[in-house]
Design a protein around this motif. Structure first.
Motif, mmCIF file in Angstrom:
data_model
loop_
_atom_site.group_PDB
_atom_site.id
_atom_site.type_symbol
_atom_site.label_atom_id
_atom_site.label_comp_id
_atom_site.label_asym_id
_atom_site.label_seq_id
_atom_site.Cartn_x
_atom_site.Cartn_y
_atom_site.Cartn_z
ATOM 1 N N GLU A 22 8.533 -16.146 -2.944
ATOM 2 C CA GLU A 22 9.465 -15.603 -2.303
ATOM 3 C C GLU A 22 10.840 -16.162 -1.993
ATOM 4 O O GLU A 22 11.706 -15.703 -1.883
ATOM 5 C CB GLU A 22 8.969 -15.637 -0.800
ATOM 6 N N ARG A 23 10.631 -17.735 -2.435
ATOM 7 C CA ARG A 23 11.860 -18.440 -2.299
ATOM 8 C C ARG A 23 12.537 -18.777 -3.522
ATOM 9 O O ARG A 23 13.625 -19.450 -3.569
ATOM 10 C CB ARG A 23 11.439 -19.858 -1.630
ATOM 11 N N THR A 24 11.895 -18.414 -4.608
ATOM 12 C CA THR A 24 12.408 -18.916 -5.699
ATOM 13 C C THR A 24 12.634 -17.613 -6.962
ATOM 14 O O THR A 24 12.028 -16.730 -6.533
ATOM 15 C CB THR A 24 11.530 -19.840 -6.549
ATOM 16 N N LYS A 25 13.483 -17.879 -8.025
ATOM 17 C CA LYS A 25 13.829 -16.832 -8.945
ATOM 18 C C LYS A 25 13.431 -17.136 -10.312
ATOM 19 O O LYS A 25 12.977 -16.504 -11.108
ATOM 20 C CB LYS A 25 15.297 -16.393 -9.032
ATOM 21 N N ARG A 26 13.504 -18.481 -10.650
ATOM 22 C CA ARG A 26 13.409 -19.206 -11.796
ATOM 23 C C ARG A 26 11.899 -19.859 -12.120
ATOM 24 O O ARG A 26 11.178 -19.493 -13.182
ATOM 25 C CB ARG A 26 14.503 -20.097 -12.263
ATOM 26 N N THR A 27 11.514 -20.752 -11.016
ATOM 27 C CA THR A 27 10.667 -21.470 -11.108
ATOM 28 C C THR A 27 9.155 -20.729 -11.138
ATOM 29 O O THR A 27 9.025 -19.907 -9.967
ATOM 30 C CB THR A 27 10.301 -22.566 -10.201
ATOM 31 N N CYS A 28 8.285 -20.563 -11.859
ATOM 32 C CA CYS A 28 6.896 -19.971 -11.967
ATOM 33 C C CYS A 28 5.780 -20.811 -11.206
ATOM 34 O O CYS A 28 5.677 -21.925 -11.829
ATOM 35 C CB CYS A 28 6.480 -19.696 -13.430
#
Length: 93
Positions: A65-71
């Motif tokens: 919910e808080r990130t776009k890049r980190t998996c």
């Protein structure tokens, strides 16, 4: 080259579980800003001095919910998965 984190979530005396989860999510967000690729979350039960994370899928959802890049990735031993019912347990989470 790829970079990532590995979290077991021990917490120090005087630190609450809530605070440890808050700090972990903040670290994952910061890693996302620094272009880290992965955040590995270890599933461990019943040893709070070592880890308070009993459901890494919940933490992974909060991180997503808080990130776009980190998996977010889940780290669990084969023995733990077998003891908990394997895929059935993951399906329940």
């Amino acid at each position: 080259m790829r970079f990532g984190f590995f979290f077991q979530l021990p917490y120090a005396s005087g630190q609450s579980e809530r605070g440890r989860f808050r700090d972990t999510l903040a670290q994952i967000e910061h890693g996302n800003r620094l272009s880290f690729d992965t955040a590995w979350l270890a599933e461990l039960h019943f040893v709070p001095e070592f880890s308070v994370m009993s459901s890494p899928l919940t933490v992974a959802a909060a991180a997503a919910e808080r990130t776009k890049r980190t998996c977010s990735c889940i780290a669990a031993s084969r023995e733990m998965l077998n003891a908990l019912g394997g895929a059935a347990q993951l399906g329940d989470d």
